[in-house]
Structures are given as structure tokens and as C-alpha cells.
Design a protein around this motif. Structure first.
Motif, PDB file in Angstrom:
ATOM      1  N   TYR A 117     -12.641  45.941  13.150  1.00 24.10           N
ATOM      2  CA  TYR A 117     -13.190  46.990  12.623  1.00 24.10           C
ATOM      3  C   TYR A 117     -14.997  46.535  13.504  1.00 24.10           C
ATOM      4  N   TYR A 118     -15.665  46.428  13.295  1.00 15.65           N
ATOM      5  CA  TYR A 118     -17.061  45.959  13.951  1.00 15.65           C
ATOM      6  C   TYR A 118     -17.545  46.444  15.167  1.00 15.65           C
ATOM      7  N   LEU A 119     -16.083  45.836  16.292  1.00 16.60           N
ATOM      8  CA  LEU A 119     -15.762  45.639  17.319  1.00 16.60           C
ATOM      9  C   LEU A 119     -15.691  47.566  18.660  1.00 16.60           C
ATOM     10  N   ASN A 120     -15.442  48.324  16.994  1.00 16.44           N
ATOM     11  CA  ASN A 120     -15.595  49.117  18.068  1.00 16.44           C
ATOM     12  C   ASN A 120     -15.959  50.493  17.155  1.00 16.44           C
ATOM     13  N   LYS A 121     -16.155  51.525  17.344  1.00 13.61           N
ATOM     14  CA  LYS A 121     -16.779  53.021  17.629  1.00 13.61           C
ATOM     15  C   LYS A 121     -16.016  53.783  16.923  1.00 13.61           C
ATOM     16  N   TYR A 122     -15.367  54.837  15.574  1.00 16.69           N
ATOM     17  CA  TYR A 122     -13.848  55.786  15.318  1.00 16.69           C
ATOM     18  C   TYR A 122     -14.101  56.461  15.367  1.00 16.69           C
ATOM     19  N   SER A 123     -13.969  57.492  16.827  1.00 15.64           N
ATOM     20  CA  SER A 123     -14.482  59.242  16.417  1.00 15.64           C
ATOM     21  C   SER A 123     -13.231  60.372  15.595  1.00 15.64           C
ATOM     22  N   THR A 124     -12.386  59.858  15.446  1.00 15.13           N
ATOM     23  CA  THR A 124     -11.348  60.086  14.593  1.00 15.13           C
ATOM     24  C   THR A 124     -10.650  58.939  13.524  1.00 15.13           C
ATOM     25  N   PHE A 125      -9.965  59.508  12.123  1.00 15.97           N
ATOM     26  CA  PHE A 125      -9.576  58.784  11.304  1.00 15.97           C
ATOM     27  C   PHE A 125      -8.162  58.087  12.562  1.00 15.97           C
ATOM     28  N   GLU A 126      -7.586  58.811  12.980  1.00 17.00           N
ATOM     29  CA  GLU A 126      -6.364  58.548  13.639  1.00 17.00           C
ATOM     30  C   GLU A 126      -6.409  57.328  14.765  1.00 17.00           C
ATOM     31  N   GLU A 127      -7.626  57.241  14.966  1.00 16.74           N
ATOM     32  CA  GLU A 127      -7.764  55.778  16.361  1.00 16.74           C
ATOM     33  C   GLU A 127      -8.465  54.822  14.932  1.00 16.74           C
ATOM     34  N   LEU A 128      -9.061  55.199  14.103  1.00 12.28           N
ATOM     35  CA  LEU A 128      -9.433  54.201  12.956  1.00 12.28           C
ATOM     36  C   LEU A 128      -8.376  53.676  12.602  1.00 12.28           C
ATOM     37  N   LYS A 129      -6.717  54.660  12.345  1.00 13.41           N
ATOM     38  CA  LYS A 129      -5.795  53.890  11.771  1.00 13.41           C
ATOM     39  C   LYS A 129      -4.951  53.429  12.278  1.00 13.41           C
ATOM     40  N   LYS A 130      -4.489  53.565  13.875  1.00 15.90           N
ATOM     41  CA  LYS A 130      -4.324  52.782  14.748  1.00 15.90           C
ATOM     42  C   LYS A 130      -4.411  51.836  15.285  1.00 15.90           C
ATOM     43  N   ASP A 131      -5.417  51.305  14.930  1.00 17.21           N
ATOM     44  CA  ASP A 131      -6.658  50.000  14.927  1.00 17.21           C
ATOM     45  C   ASP A 131      -6.663  49.108  14.166  1.00 17.21           C
ATOM     46  N   ILE A 132      -6.141  49.683  12.532  1.00 19.07           N
ATOM     47  CA  ILE A 132      -5.839  49.389  11.354  1.00 19.07           C
ATOM     48  C   ILE A 132      -4.436  47.693  11.351  1.00 19.07           C
ATOM     49  N   GLU A 133      -3.989  49.589  11.849  1.00 17.49           N
ATOM     50  CA  GLU A 133      -2.172  48.665  12.097  1.00 17.49           C
ATOM     51  C   GLU A 133      -2.170  48.281  12.633  1.00 17.49           C
ATOM     52  N   GLU A 134      -2.575  48.261  13.978  1.00 11.33           N
ATOM     53  CA  GLU A 134      -2.403  47.163  15.231  1.00 11.33           C
ATOM     54  C   GLU A 134      -2.353  45.624  14.558  1.00 11.33           C
ATOM     55  N   TYR A 135      -4.296  45.848  13.938  1.00  8.76           N
ATOM     56  CA  TYR A 135      -4.724  44.209  13.385  1.00  8.76           C
ATOM     57  C   TYR A 135      -3.865  43.640  12.032  1.00  8.76           C
ATOM     58  N   ILE A 136      -3.116  44.413  11.460  1.00  6.73           N
ATOM     59  CA  ILE A 136      -2.922  43.766  10.224  1.00  6.73           C
ATOM     60  C   ILE A 136      -1.287  43.423  10.554  1.00  6.73           C
ATOM     61  N   TYR A 137      -0.813  44.504  11.237  1.00  7.39           N
ATOM     62  CA  TYR A 137      -0.023  43.497  12.247  1.00  7.39           C
ATOM     63  C   TYR A 137      -0.030  42.207  13.622  1.00  7.39           C
ATOM     64  N   PHE A 138      -1.052  42.117  13.836  1.00  8.74           N
ATOM     65  CA  PHE A 138      -1.148  41.019  14.867  1.00  8.74           C
ATOM     66  C   PHE A 138      -1.805  39.933  13.431  1.00  8.74           C
ATOM     67  N   TYR A 139      -2.416  40.059  11.888  1.00 10.34           N
ATOM     68  CA  TYR A 139      -2.657  39.642  12.054  1.00 10.34           C
ATOM     69  C   TYR A 139      -2.057  38.933  11.087  1.00 10.34           C
ATOM     70  N   ASN A 140      -0.441  39.113  10.345  1.00  9.68           N
ATOM     71  CA  ASN A 140       0.336  39.051   9.237  1.00  9.68           C
ATOM     72  C   ASN A 140       1.936  38.140  10.878  1.00  9.68           C
ATOM     73  N   HIS A 141       1.739  38.458  12.061  1.00 17.79           N
ATOM     74  CA  HIS A 141       2.869  38.153  12.852  1.00 17.79           C
ATOM     75  C   HIS A 141       1.941  37.081  14.195  1.00 17.79           C
ATOM     76  N   GLN A 142       1.330  36.990  14.330  1.00 19.07           N
ATOM     77  CA  GLN A 142       0.518  36.569  15.898  1.00 19.07           C
ATOM     78  C   GLN A 142      -0.814  35.532  15.125  1.00 19.07           C
ATOM     79  N   ARG A 143      -1.476  35.683  14.035  1.00 22.95           N
ATOM     80  CA  ARG A 143      -2.799  35.157  13.982  1.00 22.95           C
ATOM     81  C   ARG A 143      -2.642  34.061  13.571  1.00 22.95           C
ATOM     82  N   PHE A 144      -2.374  32.396  13.681  1.00 23.10           N
ATOM     83  CA  PHE A 144      -1.886  31.679  13.728  1.00 23.10           C
ATOM     84  C   PHE A 144      -3.117  31.265  12.579  1.00 23.10           C
ATOM     85  N   GLN A 145      -3.502  30.453  11.186  1.00 20.73           N
ATOM     86  CA  GLN A 145      -4.241  29.785  10.235  1.00 20.73           C
ATOM     87  C   GLN A 145      -4.299  28.261   9.914  1.00 20.73           C
ATOM     88  N   LYS A 146      -5.650  27.555  10.409  1.00 18.23           N
ATOM     89  CA  LYS A 146      -5.406  26.359  10.127  1.00 18.23           C
ATOM     90  C   LYS A 146      -4.576  26.011   8.661  1.00 18.23           C
TER      91      LYS A 146
END
Length: 161
Positions: A117-146
């Protein structure tokens, strides 16, 4: 000790456009830190939180977890209490003025905001929503945790099954 035993929930605020606000409601499984469900909306209200809970229960129909939250108005409402009882869950709430009681959920918000979120500036709700969806998918499926032995939350959960 196992999935769907203890869930945490909260709502965080995010801005987009000139001065518009979006609210992200999520439920995190304390077992593996996965985001079980989430809803992004433009109002911080009961329907936002209720929909998040409904989605979590739809995805996990056998789940009857302890559900922990802060003392936000949505979580203290009689309607939310009825949903908890109907789902045969146990409600848990933070002590007054003790946000650390919901520390893992707050830590997720911090991670999401720092890594996306802090790495981007969002002009629209849709842009924000797209990034949130992508990040949560990444977090759940691809972000390895020690703490999960170098696995993603979904991989760790799969090993439990």
C-alpha cells in the motif's frame, strides 16, 4: 495447533483519490497466519464486517473457531453476537485500550501496508482493490515465512491436512 481454531479480525483504513477512504475487513487464521476472508468497501460498517465473516464461514463450513477482535462497534453489536452464536463460535475481545491483544492482525496490516500500500498512490477504488487482491493472494500462496518453516501459509495449511 490446527487450522480454524482461532481467528482474528479487524478493519483498517486506506486512502485513494483526492481524499476518499476505503476500509479493508479481514479474518486471519492464527494457525498459519493466512487470510481466510476479506472484504474491501467504502464504508466502515456492520455489512462490511458481516460479509467478511460470512465469506470465512462459506469457505470453511465446519469451522467453529474462537473469533477475536477489538471492541469496535461492529463487533460489539447484538447482530454480530447473533452471527457468532449461530456459527457456534466463541467470541473474544481485546481489553479496553489494549490493541496489542490483536497483535498478529495488526502485524498483518503493517506488512500489507509496508509491502504494497505505501509503495503506491491510488487514484481509484478499483486500483486499490486490484492491488489488495493481488497482495493477499501473494501473501497466502507465495510469501514464504520463517515461522512456517519457510513455507507459505497455504503450503503450511496443506501439510496440516
Amino acid at each position: 495447533e490446527k487450522p480454524n481454531e482461532k481467528w482474528l479480525t479487524d478493519v483498517t483504513e486506506m486512502k485513494y483519490g483526492a481524499s476518499q477512504k476505503a476500509y479493508l475487513s479481514a479474518i486471519l487464521d492464527l494457525y498459519d497466519g493466512s487470510i481466510v476472508s476479506y472484504v474491501l468497501g467504502t464504508s466502515n460498517n456492520n455489512p462490511l464486517v458481516f460479509k467478511t465473516l460470512d465469506l470465512a464461514l462459506e469457505a470453511n463450513p465446519e469451522a467453529t473457531p474462537l473469533l477475536h477482535s477489538d471492541r469496535g462497534f461492529q463487533y460489539t453489536s447484538p447482530a454480530f453476537k447473533r452471527k457468532i452464536e449461530k456459527g457456534e463460535m466463541i467470541q473474544s475481545m481485546s481489553r479496553v485500550g489494549r490493541c496489542i491483544d490483536n497483535g498478529p492482525m495488526e502485524a498483518f496490516w503493517g506488512t500489507l501496508k509496508c509491502e504494497k500500500y505505501y509503495l503506491n498512490k491510488y487514484s481509484t477504488f478499483e486500483e486499490l482493490k486490484k492491488d489488495i487482491e493481488e497482495y493477499i493472494y501473494f501473501y497466502n500462496h507465495q510469501r514464504f515465512q520463517k515461522r512456517l518453516n519457510g513455507l507459505s501459509p497455504v503450503e503450511y495449511r496443506a501439510k496440516a491436512a
